[in-house]
Motif scaffolding. Structure first.
Motif, PDB file in Angstrom:
ATOM      1  N   TYR A 151       7.931   9.211  -9.353  1.00 20.31           N
ATOM      2  CA  TYR A 151       7.975  10.272  -8.347  1.00 20.31           C
ATOM      3  C   TYR A 151       8.139  11.599  -9.070  1.00 20.31           C
ATOM      4  O   TYR A 151       8.922  11.708 -10.012  1.00 20.31           O
ATOM      5  CB  TYR A 151       9.167   9.983  -7.432  1.00 20.31           C
ATOM      6  N   THR A 152       7.373  12.588  -8.659  1.00 23.78           N
ATOM      7  CA  THR A 152       7.495  13.913  -9.270  1.00 23.78           C
ATOM      8  C   THR A 152       7.883  14.947  -8.229  1.00 23.78           C
ATOM      9  O   THR A 152       7.451  14.885  -7.073  1.00 23.78           O
ATOM     10  CB  THR A 152       6.176  14.353  -9.931  1.00 23.78           C
ATOM     11  N   ASP A 153       8.721  15.898  -8.651  1.00 27.93           N
ATOM     12  CA  ASP A 153       9.006  17.054  -7.813  1.00 27.93           C
ATOM     13  C   ASP A 153       8.828  18.297  -8.676  1.00 27.93           C
ATOM     14  O   ASP A 153       8.184  18.240  -9.726  1.00 27.93           O
ATOM     15  CB  ASP A 153      10.396  16.966  -7.190  1.00 27.93           C
ATOM     16  N   ILE A 167       2.043  16.326 -14.862  1.00 27.63           N
ATOM     17  CA  ILE A 167       1.984  14.882 -15.084  1.00 27.63           C
ATOM     18  C   ILE A 167       0.742  14.298 -14.420  1.00 27.63           C
ATOM     19  O   ILE A 167       0.545  14.424 -13.213  1.00 27.63           O
ATOM     20  CB  ILE A 167       3.245  14.185 -14.550  1.00 27.63           C
ATOM     21  N   VAL A 168      -0.096  13.650 -15.218  1.00 33.02           N
ATOM     22  CA  VAL A 168      -1.305  13.003 -14.715  1.00 33.02           C
ATOM     23  C   VAL A 168      -1.030  11.551 -14.338  1.00 33.02           C
ATOM     24  O   VAL A 168      -1.437  11.071 -13.285  1.00 33.02           O
ATOM     25  CB  VAL A 168      -2.433  13.068 -15.763  1.00 33.02           C
ATOM     26  N   ASP A 169      -0.325  10.838 -15.212  1.00 35.07           N
ATOM     27  CA  ASP A 169       0.002   9.442 -14.931  1.00 35.07           C
ATOM     28  C   ASP A 169       1.201   9.042 -15.784  1.00 35.07           C
ATOM     29  O   ASP A 169       1.489   9.669 -16.812  1.00 35.07           O
ATOM     30  CB  ASP A 169      -1.187   8.525 -15.241  1.00 35.07           C
ATOM     31  N   ARG A 177       3.643   8.565  -6.797  1.00 32.60           N
ATOM     32  CA  ARG A 177       2.324   8.579  -7.425  1.00 32.60           C
ATOM     33  C   ARG A 177       1.790   7.207  -7.827  1.00 32.60           C
ATOM     34  O   ARG A 177       0.601   7.039  -8.004  1.00 32.60           O
ATOM     35  CB  ARG A 177       2.382   9.480  -8.664  1.00 32.60           C
ATOM     36  N   LYS A 178       2.659   6.247  -8.043  1.00 33.83           N
ATOM     37  CA  LYS A 178       2.212   4.926  -8.496  1.00 33.83           C
ATOM     38  C   LYS A 178       3.219   3.877  -8.050  1.00 33.83           C
ATOM     39  O   LYS A 178       4.415   4.136  -8.011  1.00 33.83           O
ATOM     40  CB  LYS A 178       2.079   4.883 -10.017  1.00 33.83           C
ATOM     41  N   ILE A 197       0.843  -1.195   0.000  1.00 31.76           N
ATOM     42  CA  ILE A 197       0.000   0.000   0.000  1.00 31.76           C
ATOM     43  C   ILE A 197       0.875   1.240   0.000  1.00 31.76           C
ATOM     44  O   ILE A 197       1.727   1.411   0.885  1.00 31.76           O
ATOM     45  CB  ILE A 197      -0.920   0.032   1.235  1.00 31.76           C
ATOM     46  N   LEU A 198       0.670   2.103  -0.984  1.00 32.74           N
ATOM     47  CA  LEU A 198       1.290   3.427  -0.975  1.00 32.74           C
ATOM     48  C   LEU A 198       0.410   4.317  -0.109  1.00 32.74           C
ATOM     49  O   LEU A 198      -0.717   4.629  -0.466  1.00 32.74           O
ATOM     50  CB  LEU A 198       1.406   3.982  -2.396  1.00 32.74           C
TER      51      LEU A 198
END
Length: 261
Positions: free
Chosen positions: A163-165, A196-198, A150-151, A103-104
């Motif tokens: 990962y986004t920053d 970024i959406v996905d 994110r995923k 689980i994230l």
């Protein structure tokens, strides 16, 4: 450009689970025998294991249920908790080859608007907490509710993530046995946190695809430059808006679900 029938079926499964549970199996799916109704609302993510069991995040990321291949609920994990052996808000889920669930987990601050810690927690196939595989705490510059991780996806004994920053998007992997976190790819994207959406990718980085807020889909294969392969204006159904939402890259093709059609 293809839209994934597989992914469509997953989304359809999430939407139909409420009716499936409450109508077809009311006498056998409840942990509490006194409770005669179970409603699945606000479902957001679904994954499955090798035995055909499905796991669904619902109730605004506060609960996770396990649905076996006979269509019956085996257990419900309740979140919205700060206990180490529970989770707060489940953003994404994935399973390994043994049926263990990862689980994230997002833990927010007192305002509920900022993420102060992101965890990846491991539970057994029967719903028992095993350990926290990964944890990242933000002392400052806390991300908004979507967080930075994110995923998560499980391949070959590792958990892969993006990962986004504020400056770039990162793809990496975590080894559950040791907790080792390895950066695999850094992608420079303008305002990735906002745009970024996905994103999805193959573990060997041979194919990477992502969706932007503008409805664009970009693809890179074999470390070549990203090229745009789809935009909302390319939709064949002109009377309905096209809103690419979730994406799968399998190497030969890219599939996406469309929230607008």
């Amino acid at each position: 450009m293809k839209k994934s029938r597989f992914y469509f079926l997953l989304i359809s499964t999430v939407l139909l689970i409420s009716g499936l549970i409450s109508f077809f199996n009311p006498e056998s799916v409840f942990i509490n025998p006194v409770n005669t109704r179970l409603q699945i609302e606000n479902s957001s993510r679904v994954t499955s294991d090798n035995q055909g069991n499905s796991f669904v995040i619902f109730d605004s990321t506060k609960k996770i249920l396990k649905l076996n291949k006979q269509g019956r609920v085996e257990f419900i994990l309740k979140g919205n908790s700060e206990r180490p052996d529970r989770f707060a808000l489940a953003w994404d889920i994935t399973c390994d080859n043994k049926g263990n669930l990862y689980i994230l987990d997002y833990v927010t601050d007192s305002s509920g608007l900022k993420v102060e810690r992101e965890n990846i927690k491991m539970f057994s196939s029967s719903g028992n907490y095993i350990k926290t595989v990964f944890s990242h705490e933000y002392e400052e510059n806390r991300p908004d509710m979507e967080g930075n991780y994110r995923k998560i996806r499980f391949y070959n004994d590792r958990i892969f993530y993006y990962y986004t920053d504020s400056e770039s998007m990162h793809i990496g992997s975590i080894t559950p046995a040791t907790g080792e976190n390895t950066l695999l790819k850094k992608i420079n994207v303008k305002d990735p946190k906002l745009n970024i959406v996905d994103c999805d990718f193959l573990p060997n980085m041979a194919s990477i695809a992502y969706i932007t807020q503008k409805g664009q889909i970009f693809l890179s294969r074999y470390n070549l430059e990203f090229r745009q392969i789809y935009t909302s204006s390319m939709s064949r159904i002109k009377t309905e808006p096209s809103i690419p939402w979730r994406i799968i890259a399998d190497g030969n093709s890219v599939y996406f679900s469309d929230a607008g059609q």
